[in-house]
Design a protein around this motif. Sequence first.
Motif, short mmCIF file in Angstrom:
data_model
loop_
_atom_site.label_atom_id
_atom_site.label_comp_id
_atom_site.label_asym_id
_atom_site.label_seq_id
_atom_site.Cartn_x
_atom_site.Cartn_y
_atom_site.Cartn_z
N HIS A 1 0.36 7.49 0.06
CA HIS A 1 0.57 8.00 -1.31
C HIS A 1 0.76 6.88 -2.32
O HIS A 1 0.48 7.07 -3.51
CB HIS A 1 1.74 8.99 -1.34
CG HIS A 1 3.09 8.39 -1.16
ND1 HIS A 1 3.60 8.08 0.08
CD2 HIS A 1 4.04 8.04 -2.07
CE1 HIS A 1 4.82 7.57 -0.07
NE2 HIS A 1 5.12 7.53 -1.35
N LEU A 2 1.21 5.71 -1.89
CA LEU A 2 1.35 4.59 -2.82
C LEU A 2 0.00 4.09 -3.32
O LEU A 2 -0.08 3.41 -4.35
CB LEU A 2 2.09 3.43 -2.14
CG LEU A 2 3.56 3.68 -1.76
CD1 LEU A 2 4.17 2.42 -1.18
CD2 LEU A 2 4.37 4.15 -2.98
N PHE A 3 -1.08 4.40 -2.59
CA PHE A 3 -2.41 3.92 -2.94
C PHE A 3 -3.21 4.94 -3.75
O PHE A 3 -4.29 4.62 -4.24
CB PHE A 3 -3.17 3.53 -1.67
CG PHE A 3 -2.53 2.37 -0.96
CD1 PHE A 3 -2.92 1.07 -1.25
CD2 PHE A 3 -1.51 2.57 -0.04
CE1 PHE A 3 -2.31 -0.01 -0.63
CE2 PHE A 3 -0.90 1.50 0.59
CZ PHE A 3 -1.29 0.21 0.28
N VAL A 4 -2.70 6.15 -3.84
CA VAL A 4 -3.40 7.19 -4.62
C VAL A 4 -2.40 7.82 -5.60
O VAL A 4 -2.06 9.00 -5.47
CB VAL A 4 -4.05 8.25 -3.71
CG1 VAL A 4 -5.29 7.69 -3.03
CG2 VAL A 4 -3.06 8.77 -2.65
N ALA B 1 -7.12 -2.26 3.25
CA ALA B 1 -6.66 -3.65 3.35
C ALA B 1 -5.21 -3.71 3.82
O ALA B 1 -4.83 -4.61 4.58
CB ALA B 1 -6.82 -4.35 2.00
N ALA B 2 -4.39 -2.75 3.39
CA ALA B 2 -3.00 -2.71 3.83
C ALA B 2 -2.91 -2.42 5.32
O ALA B 2 -2.09 -3.01 6.05
CB ALA B 2 -2.23 -1.66 3.04
N LEU B 3 -3.74 -1.49 5.81
CA LEU B 3 -3.77 -1.20 7.25
C LEU B 3 -4.16 -2.43 8.04
O LEU B 3 -3.57 -2.75 9.08
CB LEU B 3 -4.73 -0.04 7.52
CG LEU B 3 -4.32 1.32 6.95
CD1 LEU B 3 -5.51 2.29 6.98
CD2 LEU B 3 -3.14 1.91 7.74
N LEU B 4 -5.18 -3.16 7.55
CA LEU B 4 -5.62 -4.38 8.21
C LEU B 4 -4.51 -5.43 8.20
O LEU B 4 -4.24 -6.09 9.23
CB LEU B 4 -6.86 -4.93 7.51
CG LEU B 4 -8.17 -4.20 7.78
CD1 LEU B 4 -9.21 -4.56 6.73
CD2 LEU B 4 -8.70 -4.54 9.18
N HIS C 1 -1.16 -1.55 -5.93
CA HIS C 1 -0.83 -0.65 -4.82
C HIS C 1 -0.38 -1.45 -3.60
O HIS C 1 0.61 -1.09 -2.93
CB HIS C 1 -2.05 0.20 -4.43
CG HIS C 1 -2.59 1.02 -5.54
ND1 HIS C 1 -3.90 1.49 -5.56
CD2 HIS C 1 -2.03 1.47 -6.70
CE1 HIS C 1 -4.10 2.18 -6.66
NE2 HIS C 1 -2.99 2.19 -7.36
N LEU C 2 -1.08 -2.53 -3.29
CA LEU C 2 -0.75 -3.36 -2.14
C LEU C 2 0.64 -3.97 -2.30
O LEU C 2 1.44 -3.99 -1.35
CB LEU C 2 -1.80 -4.45 -1.95
CG LEU C 2 -3.12 -3.98 -1.32
CD1 LEU C 2 -4.26 -4.92 -1.68
CD2 LEU C 2 -2.97 -3.85 0.19
N HIS D 1 2.42 -5.68 0.68
CA HIS D 1 1.35 -6.54 1.22
C HIS D 1 0.67 -7.29 0.09
O HIS D 1 0.50 -6.78 -1.01
CB HIS D 1 0.32 -5.71 1.98
CG HIS D 1 0.85 -5.18 3.29
ND1 HIS D 1 1.08 -5.99 4.37
CD2 HIS D 1 1.18 -3.92 3.67
CE1 HIS D 1 1.54 -5.24 5.38
NE2 HIS D 1 1.61 -4.00 4.98
N ARG D 2 0.23 -8.51 0.41
CA ARG D 2 -0.50 -9.32 -0.57
C ARG D 2 -1.69 -10.03 0.08
O ARG D 2 -1.73 -11.26 0.12
CB ARG D 2 0.44 -10.33 -1.23
CG ARG D 2 1.36 -9.67 -2.24
CD ARG D 2 2.35 -10.62 -2.87
NE ARG D 2 3.03 -9.97 -3.99
CZ ARG D 2 4.02 -9.10 -3.85
NH1 ARG D 2 4.45 -8.77 -2.65
NH2 ARG D 2 4.60 -8.55 -4.92
#
Length: 336
Positions: free
Chosen positions: A52-55, A140-143, A169-170, A175-176
């Motif tokens: 939900h942070l990405f959408v 990218a966050a999952l990776l 979002h990342l 994540h960065r």
Amino acid sequence: MGGRAANHSGYDEHLDGLAASARAALVREIELSGAWADDPVWREAFEAVPRHLFVPYYYVPAVGVTGGYERRWGEHPDPAARERWLRGAYADTPLATRLRDGELVSSSSQPSLMAMMLAALEIADGHRVLEIGAGTGYNAALLAHRLGDDDLVTTVDLEPEITESARRHLAAAGHRPVVVTGDGARGVPERAPYDRIIATCSLPAVPRAWLAQCRPGGGILTPFATGLLVLTVQDARHAEGRFLHTPAYFVPLRGGERSEPGVPGLGGVPRRARSDDLFRFLLALTRGSLDPQEAYALWEREGAPRRERYGVTVSGEHAWAWLDDPEGPYVWSLPA
């Protein structure tokens, strides 16, 4: 949600609890689909990364409006609307995230399909990964979570608005990875070499730049002709591989040609074949080499072959698709 005042009402806590339970339900659904059966380590990534942070907003077809969309967003003043947004964020469906003149230009892919693609990459600790098509940043966050090192992940997108929102979002998710604004077909040479390249957008040819930026023995996974192609890279000019079993439809790279345009001249092709997903895949793969009647004759003769029987070879300036064997007898040239 809706500012810090929401904390006093307890609604933020309610949404946090709802997000946790919805994410757990999504993980169970992906588990049942078998998407990560070959690499169950991905379960932990999907449990940990909050979609939900990405959408923060997305679009769903509007009821009763042909071609229209309704915007759902996490800052909606109506608590029930915020709840609908959150539940939708954890549905195992693709979510439209950007529209332009009524056309979809960016989306968050179906999570179970993402899981299957990530498992098919066969990622190992220490691998450097390039993602073509940053989208929301969720992939990218999952990776980054799986690899445990943000610097091992690079994601690229052409549009500055997309890369900027992906960065936000990342960062919100902790994540960065390196987010680059540029043409995905060119890769990101300054960050090469990569062990794996994954594309989350469709394109009509495999860019040679990807081969040159991938280590020998590395892998490329890309949507192609309504399927998912997995290539093993031999060197900067040679790669070969087969399709996964699943159909896949992605937004085109740079808004280019869609994966499955309308196919003219289907006269003489039986109705059952016209609507068959595997026949449509053969048409998309052999467009320009076989007319629909020739494709139908082959499809019938070979017993409606599944996607896994098809593959692609890239050799120097040439590329071709094939059925069963890259040496033939069934081979079709592809765009360079």
